[in-house]
Design a protein around this motif. Sequence first.
Motif, mmCIF file in Angstrom:
data_model
loop_
_atom_site.group_PDB
_atom_site.id
_atom_site.type_symbol
_atom_site.label_atom_id
_atom_site.label_comp_id
_atom_site.label_asym_id
_atom_site.label_seq_id
_atom_site.Cartn_x
_atom_site.Cartn_y
_atom_site.Cartn_z
ATOM 1 N N GLU A 34 -2.575 21.980 72.275
ATOM 2 C CA GLU A 34 -2.631 20.515 71.454
ATOM 3 C C GLU A 34 -2.294 19.605 72.765
ATOM 4 N N HIS A 35 -3.053 18.590 72.493
ATOM 5 C CA HIS A 35 -2.810 17.256 73.343
ATOM 6 C C HIS A 35 -1.103 16.845 73.476
ATOM 7 N N LEU A 42 -7.362 19.826 70.823
ATOM 8 C CA LEU A 42 -6.981 21.003 71.663
ATOM 9 C C LEU A 42 -7.846 20.771 73.272
ATOM 10 N N PHE A 43 -7.185 21.219 73.942
ATOM 11 C CA PHE A 43 -7.796 21.174 75.461
ATOM 12 C C PHE A 43 -7.378 22.569 75.897
ATOM 13 N N PRO A 44 -8.567 22.980 76.897
ATOM 14 C CA PRO A 44 -8.061 24.209 77.879
ATOM 15 C C PRO A 44 -7.073 24.290 78.848
ATOM 16 N N LEU A 111 -9.344 18.330 81.969
ATOM 17 C CA LEU A 111 -10.517 17.669 80.793
ATOM 18 C C LEU A 111 -10.028 18.411 79.625
ATOM 19 N N ASP A 112 -10.570 17.397 78.626
ATOM 20 C CA ASP A 112 -10.397 18.079 77.197
ATOM 21 C C ASP A 112 -11.450 18.845 76.498
ATOM 22 N N ALA A 113 -11.537 19.217 75.419
ATOM 23 C CA ALA A 113 -12.333 19.909 74.929
ATOM 24 C C ALA A 113 -13.989 19.508 75.104
ATOM 25 N N ARG A 114 -13.910 18.240 75.197
ATOM 26 C CA ARG A 114 -15.161 17.485 75.285
ATOM 27 C C ARG A 114 -15.657 17.265 76.693
ATOM 28 N N GLY A 115 -14.890 17.622 77.394
ATOM 29 C CA GLY A 115 -15.258 17.564 79.063
ATOM 30 C C GLY A 115 -14.723 16.168 79.702
#
Length: 456
Positions: A34-35, A42-44, A111-115
């Motif tokens: 989670e951020h 979410l982020f990787p 980067l987050d899940a959207r790049g």
Amino acid sequence: MSPRPRSRRTELFERSAQDDLLLMRNDLMTVYREHSAQDQRLFPLRYARSAPRRGARIPPEEAPPQVPALIIPDGPGTASVLPYHLLRSTLGGHGLDVLMMEHRGVGLSRLDARGEDLPLSAMRVTEVVEDLRAVLDHAGVEQVAVLGSGYGAYLALALAARHPQRVHSLVLDSPRTSAEDERISQAALRAAYWDGEDPHTARTAASLRRLIEGEEVDAQRAGPIILAVHEHGGAESVQELVRLLEVGRGHLTWNSVRQVLTQGWLESTPYVVEHDLVAPISHTELGYGASADGEPLDALAITAQRARAVPPFAGEPWDLPVLAESITVPTIILSGTRDMITPAVIAQDLARRMPAAQLLSIPGAGHNLLDARSRIAQVALRWSAAGIGQRLPPLAPQLARLPVSPADRSVSRGLHIALAAERLSPWRLAMESARERRDRALVDPTARRTRTTRVR
């Protein structure tokens, strides 16, 4: 008009495309986080894992490792995955299962899940500690021997305090324990090179004061330069630089060090060092640069300038020195006798507070042994993971003789060569100094011209 389509070449050089290429490595893992506790997006989060090599060579004086190792480098802006590949491989060759997490907001965890870049609101040191726990869960590791350096030691202490069942043992290298550490660093630098309290630096301090009082050295900019020269060359290099300045030389070395410390590109090397997104952790939460005072030899002047980009220091999430008193796992605290970034008094105080801590003082070493004296840090981690770390402190003189890391050796040699060139080649110095005066006159025609170039 519709937007112009992006070429394959353009996409290749985007950050997300670079991440995809790097993820082809077989040692990288991803856990989705989670951020923050308030933001469930979410982020990787990436981490590297290097398995112990078959036929690993374990020296006869060591025991086989009991647990895997978790290494947390300094930061918050330092990457873990790419810069430390050789370190992980070397430790794997000695039988260690090694984990290294990328700090959130840096490198492959930027980067987050959207790049897109993670938001600054996600940058909280409490979340970073939970990132470490999540990596251990994802890797299926119950306990680890943790090596933390600088800020990494701060995180290691927090992990051991908040999740004690996950930590087998600790190696704390040049540990940062609180925002107060910077005041201690300031005091140590000034005691040595302004007040001259150390007999070995008293003459250098007197000369430096004369240079500043004569306006041949800018008092507001001198602190970071003196600290950097001390860190990479010791008191002898500071003494030589000040002596050269007294006779009208040394300006090229001085200005070169200043440029290295202030140039922005060195502060943003993708996948290696990236300070921009983690600035709220550095400055707002941990107080980097908050002790800058503008007095002569203010070593925090550059850090304080960077702190202006984010809200001011608001207080740390924990009183870590107090929490350390509850940590009972076996602990080795590494401290270099030459370290003025986290002086020995910080390590000594931490060792007194922790019930099972032992201080390992390395003669002649500076800050961050993980980078500067890597072989010492590796031995400490291997012995800690094997449960025999308590045998190390008497071996400090032998450890001090282990070779300096290649990168740090190159920096030290470069500094020595620069000082020798100015000492032995006055004609070159005169030519370069004249060129510098000419360039400054073109920029500022009112600049005062003297026979001696004023050092900033």
